[in-house]
Design a protein around this motif. Structure first.
Motif, PDB file in Angstrom:
ATOM      1  N   ASP A  81       0.834  -1.204   0.000  1.00 28.63           N
ATOM      2  CA  ASP A  81       0.000   0.000   0.000  1.00 28.63           C
ATOM      3  C   ASP A  81       0.872   1.259   0.000  1.00 28.63           C
ATOM      4  O   ASP A  81       0.988   1.945   1.006  1.00 28.63           O
ATOM      5  CB  ASP A  81      -0.930  -0.013   1.214  1.00 28.63           C
TER       6      ASP A  81
ATOM      7  N   ASN B 274       0.413   4.135  -1.024  1.00 28.69           N
ATOM      8  CA  ASN B 274      -0.265   5.394  -0.721  1.00 28.69           C
ATOM      9  C   ASN B 274      -0.540   5.562   0.771  1.00 28.69           C
ATOM     10  O   ASN B 274      -0.990   6.621   1.199  1.00 28.69           O
ATOM     11  CB  ASN B 274      -1.533   5.513  -1.570  1.00 28.69           C
ATOM     12  N   HIS B 275      -0.243   4.530   1.542  1.00 35.09           N
ATOM     13  CA  HIS B 275      -0.237   4.588   3.011  1.00 35.09           C
ATOM     14  C   HIS B 275       1.011   3.833   3.470  1.00 35.09           C
ATOM     15  O   HIS B 275       0.906   2.725   4.023  1.00 35.09           O
ATOM     16  CB  HIS B 275      -1.510   3.966   3.592  1.00 35.09           C
TER      17      HIS B 275
ATOM     18  N   SER C 128       2.487   3.626  -8.181  1.00 35.13           N
ATOM     19  CA  SER C 128       1.287   3.748  -7.352  1.00 35.13           C
ATOM     20  C   SER C 128       1.174   5.133  -6.721  1.00 35.13           C
ATOM     21  O   SER C 128       0.084   5.704  -6.656  1.00 35.13           O
ATOM     22  CB  SER C 128       1.279   2.673  -6.259  1.00 35.13           C
ATOM     23  N   ARG C 129       2.303   5.675  -6.290  1.00 40.74           N
ATOM     24  CA  ARG C 129       2.281   7.024  -5.690  1.00 40.74           C
ATOM     25  C   ARG C 129       1.914   8.062  -6.751  1.00 40.74           C
ATOM     26  O   ARG C 129       1.202   9.018  -6.467  1.00 40.74           O
ATOM     27  CB  ARG C 129       3.625   7.362  -5.056  1.00 40.74           C
TER      28      ARG C 129
ATOM     29  N   GLY D 259      -1.839   7.584  -7.544  1.00 39.46           N
ATOM     30  CA  GLY D 259      -2.720   7.792  -6.398  1.00 39.46           C
ATOM     31  C   GLY D 259      -3.561   6.572  -6.050  1.00 39.46           C
ATOM     32  O   GLY D 259      -4.470   6.650  -5.236  1.00 39.46           O
ATOM     33  N   ASN D 260      -3.256   5.430  -6.677  1.00 39.98           N
ATOM     34  CA  ASN D 260      -3.949   4.191  -6.307  1.00 39.98           C
ATOM     35  C   ASN D 260      -2.944   3.039  -6.325  1.00 39.98           C
ATOM     36  O   ASN D 260      -1.839   3.182  -6.832  1.00 39.98           O
ATOM     37  CB  ASN D 260      -5.146   3.916  -7.223  1.00 39.98           C
ATOM     38  N   ASN D 261      -3.349   1.921  -5.767  1.00 39.84           N
ATOM     39  CA  ASN D 261      -2.435   0.789  -5.601  1.00 39.84           C
ATOM     40  C   ASN D 261      -2.633  -0.325  -6.632  1.00 39.84           C
ATOM     41  O   ASN D 261      -2.151  -1.435  -6.443  1.00 39.84           O
ATOM     42  CB  ASN D 261      -2.586   0.212  -4.185  1.00 39.84           C
TER      43      ASN D 261
ATOM     44  N   GLY E  71       6.758   8.021   2.200  1.00 38.81           N
ATOM     45  CA  GLY E  71       7.040   6.978   1.220  1.00 38.81           C
ATOM     46  C   GLY E  71       8.355   6.281   1.487  1.00 38.81           C
ATOM     47  O   GLY E  71       8.979   6.469   2.521  1.00 38.81           O
TER      48      GLY E  71
END
Length: 195
Positions: A92, A94-95, A170-171, A174-176, A101
């Motif tokens: 993940d 984005n988290h 992904s960063r 904005g999605n995984n 990061g």
């Protein structure tokens, strides 16, 4: 820990997420002073300049990432489970496990042409990650979990490169979704090499 060492550690802990998020060049000592609520004089008692503090922050971010990864892996006994957990740990972006990061990706990208000291620290971190992955696979081969002809060092490099690339993609999106695709592909290779 002596008072001076406590203050130094406090500064590093407050500075680390700022450097990892904004980058070394874009982070100012004013940013760190605002986060720590310390004066410029107090800052320079502990760090002669921003570069010295940045190097300490890079090490702190990398150590924090490694500690959290080791804790996640320690919950599993078999090499197969640990490899799968390694991939899941980074699933993940984005988290992420560290604010801002992946510090290897962030600092490595910034330092490759500009900061040989940080570049070397990041390179050591990459080698450490590959060694960890190779060690898990080699242990699994020794325990007859994995095929004896599986090349541990090659797969370690592939895992690291694919996860770092997936992190970046992904960063940026904005999605995984990309990381899910990469994770599934890596897990398929693990299954194909499981006895």
């Amino acid at each position: 820990m002596a008072k001076g060492e406590e203050t130094r550690q406090f500064i590093i802990e407050k500075a680390a997420p700022i450097f990892n998020t904004k980058g070394i060049a874009a982070t100012s000592m004013s940013d760190i002073m605002e986060a720590t609520k310390l004066s410029k004089g107090s800052m320079y008692v502990h760090f002669e300049n921003k570069e010295v503090l940045a190097c300490a922050a890079v090490e702190h971010n990398m150590q924090m990432l490694n500690d959290r990864l080791q804790k996640a892996l320690s919950r599993f006994k078999t090499s197969r489970e640990q490899l799968l957990a390694y991939i899941d740990f980074f699933s993940d972006p984005n988290h992420p496990p560290v604010v801002g990061g992946c510090p290897l990706l962030n600092f490595g990208t910034e330092a490759d042409d500009t900061n040989p000291v940080v570049k070397e620290k990041v390179n050591r971190g990459i080698k450490q990650a590959e060694k960890l992955l190779s060690g898990i696979i080699e242990k699994g081969i020794a325990n007859k979990e994995f095929r004896a002809d599986w090349n541990a060092s090659v797969f370690a490099t592939v895992v690291f490169a694919m996860l770092e690339g997936g992190h970046l993609m992904s960063r940026m999106s904005g999605n995984n979704d990309t990381m899910k695709t990469i994770g599934n592909s890596l897990k398929k290779i693990i299954e194909e090499n499981t006895v």
